[in-house]
Design a protein around this motif. Structure first.
Motif, PDB file in Angstrom:
ATOM      1  N   ASN A   1       0.824  -1.211   0.000  1.00 24.05           N
ATOM      2  CA  ASN A   1       0.000   0.000   0.000  1.00 24.05           C
ATOM      3  C   ASN A   1       0.855   1.257   0.000  1.00 24.05           C
ATOM      4  OD1 ASN A   1      -3.169  -0.453   0.599  1.00 24.05           O
ATOM      5  ND2 ASN A   1      -1.968  -2.160   1.404  1.00 24.05           N
ATOM      6  N   LEU A   2       2.010   1.191   0.655  1.00 29.76           N
ATOM      7  CA  LEU A   2       2.868   2.362   0.781  1.00 29.76           C
ATOM      8  C   LEU A   2       3.475   2.767  -0.562  1.00 29.76           C
ATOM      9  CD1 LEU A   2       4.043   4.360   2.844  1.00 29.76           C
ATOM     10  CD2 LEU A   2       5.945   2.761   3.186  1.00 29.76           C
ATOM     11  N   ALA A   3       3.920   1.783  -1.361  1.00 36.41           N
ATOM     12  CA  ALA A   3       4.579   2.086  -2.633  1.00 36.41           C
ATOM     13  C   ALA A   3       3.676   2.868  -3.600  1.00 36.41           C
ATOM     14  CB  ALA A   3       5.100   0.806  -3.281  1.00 36.41           C
ATOM     15  N   PRO A   4       2.434   2.424  -3.859  1.00 37.79           N
ATOM     16  CA  PRO A   4       1.582   3.224  -4.748  1.00 37.79           C
ATOM     17  C   PRO A   4       1.213   4.580  -4.160  1.00 37.79           C
ATOM     18  CG  PRO A   4       0.344   1.386  -3.795  1.00 37.79           C
ATOM     19  CD  PRO A   4       1.781   1.152  -3.481  1.00 37.79           C
ATOM     20  N   ALA A   5       1.138   4.661  -2.822  1.00 35.81           N
ATOM     21  CA  ALA A   5       0.839   5.959  -2.206  1.00 35.81           C
ATOM     22  C   ALA A   5       1.960   6.948  -2.483  1.00 35.81           C
ATOM     23  CB  ALA A   5       0.659   5.794  -0.698  1.00 35.81           C
ATOM     24  N   MET A   6       3.204   6.501  -2.431  1.00 38.87           N
ATOM     25  CA  MET A   6       4.339   7.379  -2.701  1.00 38.87           C
ATOM     26  C   MET A   6       4.430   7.760  -4.184  1.00 38.87           C
ATOM     27  SD  MET A   6       5.680   7.986   0.190  1.00 38.87           S
ATOM     28  CE  MET A   6       3.983   7.899   0.755  1.00 38.87           C
ATOM     29  N   ALA A   7       4.011   6.834  -5.057  1.00 37.53           N
ATOM     30  CA  ALA A   7       4.151   7.081  -6.492  1.00 37.53           C
ATOM     31  C   ALA A   7       2.958   7.820  -7.085  1.00 37.53           C
ATOM     32  CB  ALA A   7       4.344   5.756  -7.223  1.00 37.53           C
TER      33      ALA A   7
END
Length: 485
Positions: free
Chosen positions: A176-182
């Motif tokens: 969940n964190l990776a798409p939130a950052m991108a």
């Protein structure tokens, strides 16, 4: 008048962050419980002083911080729902059933592949590589050692499977964190990751098949039998429970947005808990005589708080524990702190100044992806935390990917292929230190056999240089809300 920051000024907050995070590893057992969040805020303070000294108004800085936090709000809502879904899926017996029937596929003749697959199934169901390795992983390691396989090889198989499941599970915090950052959504990220993840996983299975064929296997399934017995004694396990993950899978394929999808999965889990596990629901509710009242209490408790299932097997007890929405608060706190740090760094031009030399060198898609991978590994090595290896590079490279008209899922996939996957390969990283201690195998011992973790970042770079499945915006296609000034 606002002046441009020097390279030293841009680097100082990063060095401060790295120093604080490194000390946290030595002084705190659980760095996610608050010390890393404070480190981010202290580094943000240094960045804020530099930005203010360079002439930027405080109101402008705060405006950017609030905007940055706002961009992460969907991810934080999703994390809360993931906590609630994990709770109802445990109480209903869905996760235990997945583990129970998954263990049936163990066959000593293909033990290493089985170790990968079982670890992947459990990790996919729970969204946690850590709990998978600490429970089923420990049992699998004991079986492997008993039938004469080098424990480092078995550990590599367990870690490969656990991190595969963690990587593609919608229940995983890093997923969940990776798409939130991108700047993309959860399910777009998962579907796009499969392009690089699938061949990496297939190659991993083939390598373990070749290694496994050189060993003579004997029957040694006592530990697995104990795990199955403990689960069977606590839950009414039934194949009918698989309908819920199947329905959720269909919903995901139909591209229903993440928030309603996860809410549907949570509610279905609650219904199954009431129907299939009435004894467990009553126990969680404090054995109140009215089952309707017990159903409400048990369902609510599963969504927001601790659910602890006690069995005669202590290892199984570690797996049968969730903390609902409350268990996600540390990760949400980390995201908030990271957004403050990233917002100040971005608003003052510090990230732009810091990444300019790398961006100038990265004149192609391949070199940009390779630079991102190297940066993620750098932060895993220096900051000793997989979350930081996703958050900071995600903020650093987001605009560079947009400038090259690359869609955000290209960045999110690269962050996960490198940041999440390599964290367990660094002995002083929180992931590497934890898994080494849990399995009793040195990080550098299992590193050569953690094939999936080694292959994933290389596969991401290979796809970029070969221009395979690289999604780009048309010149007039970039949404206004995705433009970063």
């Amino acid at each position: 008048m606002k002046q441009e920051p020097s390279y030293i000024e841009a680097l100082l907050p990063i060095l401060t962050l790295v120093g604080l995070l490194t000390m946290n590893v030595f002084f705190f057992e659980d760095t996610l419980a608050g010390s890393n969040q404070v480190a981010l805020l202290l580094a943000a303070t240094i960045a804020g002083i530099i930005v203010r000294r360079n002439g930027q108004a405080w109101a402008r800085t705060m405006e950017n911080v609030v905007s940055t936090i706002g961009s992460a709000m969907p991810a934080m809502l999703i994390l809360l729902l993931i906590g609630s879904l994990a709770g109802t899926w445990l109480l209903s017996g869905i996760v235990p059933a997945l583990i129970y029937y998954g263990l049936d596929i163990i066959n000593p003749r293909v033990f290493l592949i089985t170790a990968v697959v079982v670890s992947a199934i459990v990790s996919l169901a729970t969204g946690s590589s850590w709990s998978t390795i600490a429970t089923i992983g420990v049992a699998l390691l004991g079986i492997g050692k008993a039938i004469g396989i080098n424990e480092a090889i078995v550990a590599g198989a367990i870690i490969s499977g656990a991190y595969f499941g963690d990587k593609i599970s919608p229940l995983s915090d890093t997923t969940n964190l990776a798409p939130a950052m991108a700047g993309t959504d959860l399910f777009t990220h998962i579907r796009y990751m499969l392009y690089t993840t699938t061949p990496s996983f297939i190659i991993t299975l083939l390598i373990f098949l070749v290694i496994g064929l050189s060993y003579n296997f004997s029957e040694a399934v006592v530990d697995v039998a104990n795990v199955k017995s403990a689960i069977d004694g606590a839950f009414n396990t039934s194949p009918w429970l698989f309908l819920v993950p199947l329905i959720l899978f269909v919903i995901i394929i139909k591209k229903v947005p993440p928030i309603p999808s996860l809410m549907i999965g949570t509610l279905l889990g609650g219904v199954c808990a009431v129907l299939f596990q009435p004894h467990m629901v009553s126990e969680i509710a404090g054995n109140v005589p009215n089952y309707a009242e017990a159903s409400y209490i048990g369902f609510m408790q599963a969504m927001f708080g601790d659910i602890i299932i006690v069995t005669p097997d202590a290892d199984v007890n570690e797996l049968l524990h969730t903390s609902g929405m409350a268990g996600m608060l540390d990760t949400i706190w980390l995201i908030l702190s990271a957004m403050v740090f990233g917002g100040i760094m971005e608003s003052g031009g510090l990230l732009t100044r810091l990444t300019q030399p790398i961006i100038n060198w990265a004149d192609s898609t391949g070199s940009l992806v390779a630079s991102t991978v190297v940066t993620c590994i750098f932060f895993n090595t220096t900051a000793s935390d997989q979350y930081i290896s996703i958050v900071v590079p995600g903020r650093m490279f987001r605009k560079s990917y947009q400038d090259k008209r690359l869609k955000p899922e290209v960045l999110s996939r690269t962050l996960e292929d490198s940041g999440t996957m390599t964290s367990v390969l660094i002995p002083w990283n929180t992931c590497g230190a934890t898994q080494s201690r849990v399995l009793g195998v040195g990080t550098f011992d299992y590193l050569p056999y953690a094939f999936f973790n080694l292959i994933s970042p290389l596969m991401s770079i290979l796809f970029a240089y070969l221009n395979l499945k690289i999604r780009r915006y048309e010149l007039d296609e970039i949404p206004v809300e995705e433009r970063i000034n």
